[in-house]
Design an enzyme around this catalytic site. Sequence first.
Site, mmCIF file in Angstrom:
data_model
loop_
_atom_site.group_PDB
_atom_site.id
_atom_site.type_symbol
_atom_site.label_atom_id
_atom_site.label_comp_id
_atom_site.label_asym_id
_atom_site.label_seq_id
_atom_site.Cartn_x
_atom_site.Cartn_y
_atom_site.Cartn_z
ATOM 1 C CG HIS A 82 4.157 -45.772 36.785
ATOM 2 N ND1 HIS A 82 4.963 -46.683 36.158
ATOM 3 C CD2 HIS A 82 3.886 -46.292 38.006
ATOM 4 C CE1 HIS A 82 5.166 -47.722 36.955
ATOM 5 N NE2 HIS A 82 4.514 -47.509 38.089
ATOM 6 C CG ASP A 115 4.968 -40.132 28.047
ATOM 7 O OD1 ASP A 115 4.479 -40.738 29.017
ATOM 8 O OD2 ASP A 115 4.924 -40.560 26.879
HETATM 9 P P1 ADQ Z 1 2.149 -45.250 29.037
HETATM 10 O O1 ADQ Z 1 1.482 -43.925 29.001
HETATM 11 O O2 ADQ Z 1 1.308 -46.398 28.698
HETATM 12 O O3 ADQ Z 1 2.837 -45.518 30.447
HETATM 13 P P2 ADQ Z 1 4.773 -45.857 27.709
HETATM 14 O O4 ADQ Z 1 5.789 -45.613 28.734
HETATM 15 O O5 ADQ Z 1 5.201 -45.461 26.338
HETATM 16 O O6 ADQ Z 1 3.405 -45.113 27.999
HETATM 17 O O7 ADQ Z 1 4.451 -47.395 27.679
HETATM 18 C C1 ADQ Z 1 3.604 -47.963 26.716
HETATM 19 C C2 ADQ Z 1 3.872 -49.459 26.633
HETATM 20 O O8 ADQ Z 1 2.806 -50.082 25.932
HETATM 21 C C3 ADQ Z 1 5.146 -49.773 25.887
HETATM 22 O O9 ADQ Z 1 5.742 -50.893 26.437
HETATM 23 C C4 ADQ Z 1 4.634 -50.043 24.467
HETATM 24 O O10 ADQ Z 1 5.446 -50.924 23.706
HETATM 25 C C5 ADQ Z 1 3.285 -50.663 24.732
HETATM 26 N N1 ADQ Z 1 2.365 -50.316 23.641
HETATM 27 C C6 ADQ Z 1 2.010 -49.100 23.219
HETATM 28 N N2 ADQ Z 1 1.179 -49.195 22.155
HETATM 29 C C7 ADQ Z 1 1.003 -50.492 21.910
HETATM 30 C C8 ADQ Z 1 0.259 -51.243 20.937
HETATM 31 N N3 ADQ Z 1 -0.461 -50.676 19.973
HETATM 32 N N4 ADQ Z 1 0.315 -52.570 21.008
HETATM 33 C C9 ADQ Z 1 1.047 -53.173 21.950
HETATM 34 N N5 ADQ Z 1 1.776 -52.529 22.880
HETATM 35 C C10 ADQ Z 1 1.756 -51.212 22.865
HETATM 36 C C11 ADQ Z 1 2.864 -44.841 31.721
HETATM 37 C C12 ADQ Z 1 3.357 -43.406 31.676
HETATM 38 C C13 ADQ Z 1 4.708 -43.346 30.992
HETATM 39 C C14 ADQ Z 1 5.694 -44.263 31.729
HETATM 40 C C15 ADQ Z 1 5.105 -45.636 31.921
HETATM 41 C C16 ADQ Z 1 5.980 -46.497 32.821
HETATM 42 O O11 ADQ Z 1 2.403 -42.586 30.983
HETATM 43 O O12 ADQ Z 1 5.209 -42.021 30.983
HETATM 44 O O13 ADQ Z 1 6.868 -44.372 30.938
HETATM 45 O O14 ADQ Z 1 3.813 -45.588 32.513
HETATM 46 O O15 ADQ Z 1 6.260 -45.857 34.020
#
Ligand code: ADQ
Length: 480
Positions: free
Chosen positions: A156, A364
Site C-alpha cells: 500500500h 504517499d
Molecule cells: P494512509 O496512510 O492511512 O493509507 P490514505 O490513503 O489517505 O492514507 O487513507 C486514509 C484514510 O483514513 C482515508 O479513508 C481517510 O478518510 C481516513 N482518515 C484520515 N484521517 C481521518 C480522521 N481524522 N478521521 C477519520 N478518518 C480519517 C495507506 C497508504 C496510502 C494508501 C492507502 C491505501 O499510506 O498511500 O493510499 O494505504 O492503499
Amino acid sequence: MSRLVVVSNRVADLTDPVQSGGLAVAVKEALEARGGLWFGWDGNTVPAGTRIPPKITKVSGITTVTLPLTQRDYREYYLGFSNGVLWPMLHYRLDLVNFKSGYLKGYKRVNSKFADALSPFLKPDDIIWVHDFHLLPLGAELRKRGCRQRIGFFLHIPFCPPEILAAAPENEWLVRTLFAYDLVGFQTRTDLDNFRRYVEVHGGGSTDSIGVTSAFGAKTAIGCFPIGIDTDAFRAMATSPEAKARIRDLRKRILPRQLIIGVDRLDYSKGLPDRLRAYARLLEIYPENRKAVTFMQIAAPTREDVEAYGDIREELEQLSGAINGRFGDFDWTPLRYIHRHIPRKTLAVLFRESQVGFVSPLRDGMNLVAKEYVAAQDGRNPGVLVLSKFAGAAETLKEALIVNPYDVDEMAECLQKALGMPLEERKRRQKALLATIRKHDVHEWQENFLNALTNTPIATDRDDSDAVRARDATLLPHGV
Ligand code: ADQ
C-alpha cells in the site's frame, strides 16, 4: 469462486463507523463486496507467554480471525521494524530510520507466528491476499508450512529506490521473500520501476513482457494496481438527507468564509508542517484572505508510541498556535486544528463544503483522501483539489492543481489560484477527476488484482499443472 482470505497486520473493527487508515477502509470495502476471511492482529497486547486462541467473529458475510501480540512483539515487530524501519525507509526517509537489534528478529518471529496461526484456517482452494509492509515475509513462511494456494501481496505504501533500500538491514532477504508470492502488486509505475531496478541490480533479475520477474533463482508476477475508493458510496454519504442537514448547520457556523480542508493521519509522511506554513504564507502575501478563509486540518492520532510521531505532533501544535496567534482575531480563527478521528459521514460533509481540498504528502503510496475529496464534490459548484506530486494519486488525478510539497511559496500561490478559480474551470476539472475515480474505484482495484492472481502463470507452475503454459499477456492487464 474460491474463498478470499485477506491477511493484514491489523483487522479493522467492522462495526465501527470511524475507520481511519487507508488499508482498513479499502480492504473492508473489498471484503464487503465479496465475503471471505480476514486474518490479523486484534490491536491488543498481552504479556509474553499468554496463550490466547485466535478469536473468530462473523459480521455480514465476513469472518474475522484475530489474535493479540505480546508486548515484546508489539515493541519489536510493530513499533520497531515495521514503523521504525520499513515505514520511513519505504517513504524515502532514511534520516528517520531507527534500527535497533532485536527489531528484525521480532519481525521475523511475528511473521512466523502469523503463519502458524493462519495455516489451520486455510482450505485447499482458497486464494490468499496479503497486505502491506508488516507482512513482506508471510508468503515465504506459509510456503514453508506447505501452503500451495495462490498467494498475492499488495504494497500500500511506496517502494523506495534501490539506492535507499540498500541501506536497510538484510534488504536482499526482504526482497527475496517476495518471490514466494505468485503476484506482487504496487500502487504506481514509479514503485514498480523501483522494484524492478532493485532486483536487476541485486538479484540478477529480469522481467518479461507480461510482468513475470525472475531473480534470486525464483519467479513472481508483478503489476501496478492503483487503489481506489468506493466512489459512489462515498458520494452518497455526502449527499444524503442527513448530510444536507449537517451542511446547513456547518454553513451557519463557517460561512460566508471559504473553507480549505486537510484530512490525514498525523504522520510525518503527510507533509503537515509545510502545509500549515503554506497557509500562513497565503495569509501573509494575500491579506484579502484574512477573515475570508478558514483552514480546517483534521489529523487523526496514529502510532503515538513511535518517537518520530510525538515530534511531529509537537511541531504541529506549535505551528497552529503561532498561526492563530499571529493572524487570528476575536471574530476569526484562521486555523482549526483537530487532533481526532472523525466519522466518515462527517468527513464527507466537510469535503463537500470545502472550496479547497489540500493534500500535500511528501510521499504517499496513493492517498485516498484526495479521491474522497473529489467524490464528495457538488458538480454544479465543485471545489478544487490541490495535490502533491509525490502522492501516488498524482499519477492519475492529472486535473488537480499539482504542487511540490516542499515548496511553501508555490503551495501558497496554488491555494490562491484554487480559491479564485472560475466556476467553468472548476467544473471542467471536477468532471474529469470524478470520471477517473469512478472508473478506477476500489471494486476495479480488487477485481484487477484478484483476476491477475487467479490467472498468474507462476501459481500454475507451482501446481505443476501441464494445462496452462501459455503466458497470455491479457492475463495480467496491469503488468509491465
Ligand atoms: P494512509 O496512510 O492511512 O493509507 P490514505 O490513503 O489517505 O492514507 O487513507 C486514509 C484514510 O483514513 C482515508 O479513508 C481517510 O478518510 C481516513 N482518515 C484520515 N484521517 C481521518 C480522521 N481524522 N478521521 C477519520 N478518518 C480519517 C495507506 C497508504 C496510502 C494508501 C492507502 C491505501 O499510506 O498511500 O493510499 O494505504 O492503499
